[in-house]
Write an enzyme that holds these catalytic residues in place. Structure first.
Site, short mmCIF file in Angstrom:
data_model
loop_
_atom_site.label_atom_id
_atom_site.label_comp_id
_atom_site.label_asym_id
_atom_site.label_seq_id
_atom_site.Cartn_x
_atom_site.Cartn_y
_atom_site.Cartn_z
N HIS A 9 1.47 -40.53 29.84
CA HIS A 9 2.02 -40.33 28.55
C HIS A 9 1.56 -41.29 27.47
O HIS A 9 1.81 -41.17 26.36
CB HIS A 9 3.31 -40.24 28.69
N SER A 10 1.37 -42.33 28.08
CA SER A 10 1.07 -43.57 27.37
C SER A 10 -0.63 -44.01 27.54
O SER A 10 -1.14 -44.29 28.50
CB SER A 10 1.81 -44.87 27.95
#
Lengths: 131, 215
Positions: A9-10
């Site tokens: 996600h990051s």
């Protein structure tokens, strides 16, 4: 040689994990990192993941690592969207992201097979005392 | 009911507007038990969808819904991207080639969509997810068709059942998604994903009434 894709996600986690895994194999294994959205939000985009897999792909295959949230579902959708002939050589590894990626890089560099690495990593319970 | 491609596009535009209006509300719900991005993700996704479908001049509702799904998958970012994306792609597959749909088609679309979400998210009823709004709505639609109720009444009941489903998520513990990390602390909070699903049903109901009054 097998290549690797890190999905998070990051963006920072994806890039950081890639960096850490690369360090173990002096850049010998092809590793790509995909994380975050075009506009800087956290998240994953299945079409970007599919493109990255296609770029990394060779007949030896690709191992895909993921962390939280949409990263597993987006990776699955990306793999499902690949041509059938590629699909069977792109494996999603259900293992802790950082430990899994670091170990996989080493295993790839010593020539272990695609399915063997996946099955070993999925049995793994990271030993946090061994640093 | 009898919705044509233009009507479906209109409803999708309305969903975009509703997601924009509820951006802060959904994010607030998500900040209590998740990663505080559901509102922004849904509004980003449907804004992209709205722009995309404006350009496609097709009568095939299956193609429109598939385009919606693919766009959501690559623009939402969070878990709702693959989930709603899969839902719209599956719904589209049910009405492939059709230029007009009725309530029976809608039931088929939703059956496909729900199966897709369950497959993709490995979630079931009671996990505190969008399924807790979608499944009661789908049951209401199937029940309404069996009883021979009017289309308006069926869609009203679907929205009401989804709303009741959302209320129900307050009493249960999350077993999927980021909220599941909170364990029992997720009890007492309303699920943001179920809430956005309810908003979609409500918008479909209101838009269909609006379209009927227009003709």
């Amino acid at each position: 040689m097998i290549s690797m894709l890190i999905v998070s996600h990051s963006k920072k986690i994806a890039e950081g994990t890639k960096e850490m895994a690369r360090q173990m194999v002096s850049g010998k294994v092809k590793i790509e990192a995909i994380g975050g959205m075009e506009d800087g939000r956290m998240g994953t985009d299945a079409s970007q993941i599919a493109l990255a897999i296609q770029k990394l792909f060779s007949d030896d295959g690709v191992l895909v690592f993921y962390d939280l949230g949409s990263s597993m579902m987006s990776s699955e959708m990306a793999i499902e969207s690949l041509p059938e002939i590629m699909r069977e050589k792109v494996l999603l590894v259900h293992a802790p992201l950082v430990e899994g990626a670091v170990i996989a890089a080493v295993e790839i560099s010593i020539g272990k097979g695609l399915h063997k690495i996946k099955s070993e990593l999925e049995k793994m319970k990271p030993d946090k005392s061994s640093w | 009911m009898g919705l044509k491609a233009g009507d479906v596009k209109y409803i999708i535009d309305r969903i975009d507007a509703v997601m924009e209006e509820n951006r802060e509300y959904l994010t607030e719900l998500d900040s209590a038990i998740g990663d505080a991005d559901h509102g922004i993700n849904m509004s980003k996704g449907f804004r992209a969808v709205s722009r995309k479908i404006k350009d496609i001049a097709v009568e095939d509702i299956g193609v429109i819904l598939k385009t919606v799904g693919i766009t959501l998958v690559s623009t939402v970012g969070g878990a709702s991207g693959p989930l709603y994306g899969t839902a719209f792609i599956r719904a589209g597959a049910e009405v492939s080639g059709k230029s007009e749909i009725d309530i029976n088609d809608f039931a088929a679309m939703l059956t496909g969509a729900e199966a897709g979400i369950k497959m993709r998210g490995r979630a079931d009823l009671g996990d505190k997810t969008m399924i807790d709004a979608i499944e009661p709505a789908l049951d209401a639609i199937k029940g309404g068709i069996d009883k021979g109720l009017s289309c308006d009444e069926i869609l009203r009941l679907a929205a009401k059942s989804a709303q009741d489903g959302v209320e129900g998520t307050k009493n249960i513990q999350a077993r999927k998604g980021r909220a599941s990390y909170l364990g029992e602390r997720s009890i007492g909070h309303q699920d943001p994903g179920a809430t956005s699903s309810y908003l979609i049903f409500k918008t479909i109901y209101e838009s269909v009434i609006e379209l009927e009054n227009r003709y």
